[in-house]
Design a protein around this motif. Structure first.
Motif: not given
Lengths: 117, 112
Positions: A14-29
């Motif tokens: 929604k307008e004025g809202q913060n949102v968080t996108l998740s990113c997870e890796q198990n490549l040991n990078h």
């Protein structure tokens, strides 16, 4: 199998809202990246992190924030300051030392499509 | 700085036609070169790579040769299929911290 997991696949803000996108890796990078992709355009770098507890701004960092508290995780927050956040967001990782995935460039997640409602 | 230039799309071909997508680059040093493919609604997948001059990358019938003299890395396939319809990105990797530079992508549409 190793890989990168992005969640959610679809996200509505929604307008004025913060949102968080998740990113997870198990490549040991060590290195992780966030890109934004708009329709018919290439990828634009938002933020990247070469090591835990360190990150740098990319070409379009305004209105975004990140953290890198763990090697496996690199979440992206889209803040209310980002005026046009509707886009497809891609997370990627790589092994700068070349010992895990030599010269393979990036491994990408499957993306999160963010829409402002 | 580094840059990658791809031919603009969309490219529309009939099934079994020959495909060429042009890619040229500007970079310091000796970059590694890549082609990535993006299917609708998905992330990018590595298609092929070449790490030094005259190397030929190949995968799934696609090929590209690293030409240092012409700074090019053109993607080719002898006979395209409908399932090859996607967006193709040329990219280079140069420098110590693995920052990849992408082209703008070329959309390929293969019709039966």
């Amino acid at each position: 199998d190793g890989g990168i997991t992005q969640s959610p696949k679809y996200l509505f803000r929604k307008e004025g809202q913060n949102v968080t996108l998740s990113c997870e890796q198990n490549l040991n990078h060590d290195a992780m990246y966030w890109y934004r992709q708009d329709p018919g355009q290439g990828l634009r770098l938002i933020y990247y992190s070469q090591i835990v507890n360190d990150f740098q701004k990319g070409d379009i960092a305004e209105g975004y924030s990140v953290s890198r508290e763990k090697k496996e995780s690199f979440p992206l927050t889209v803040t209310s300051a980002q005026k046009n956040p509707t886009a497809f967001y891609l997370c990627a990782s790589t092994d700068p030392t070349g010992t895990i995935t030599p010269n393979y460039g990036y491994t990408f997640g499957s993306g999160t499509r963010l829409t402002v409602v | 700085g580094n840059s990658v230039t791809q031919m603009e799309g969309p490219v529309t071909l009939s099934e079994e036609a020959f495909l060429t997508i042009n890619c040229t680059y500007t970079a310091t040093g000796y970059p590694s070169l890549f082609w990535y493919v993006q299917y609708p609604g998905e992330g990018l997948q590595l298609l092929l790579k070449a790490t030094k001059a005259d190397d030929k990358g190949s995968n799934k019938g696609f090929e590209a040769t690293y030409r240092k003299e012409t700074t090019s890395f053109h993607l080719e396939k002898g006979s395209v299929q409908v399932s090859d319809s996607a967006v193709y990105f040329c990219a280079l990797l140069s420098g110590g911290y693995q920052k990849v530079t992408f082209g703008t992508g070329t959309k390929l549409q293969v019709i039966p």
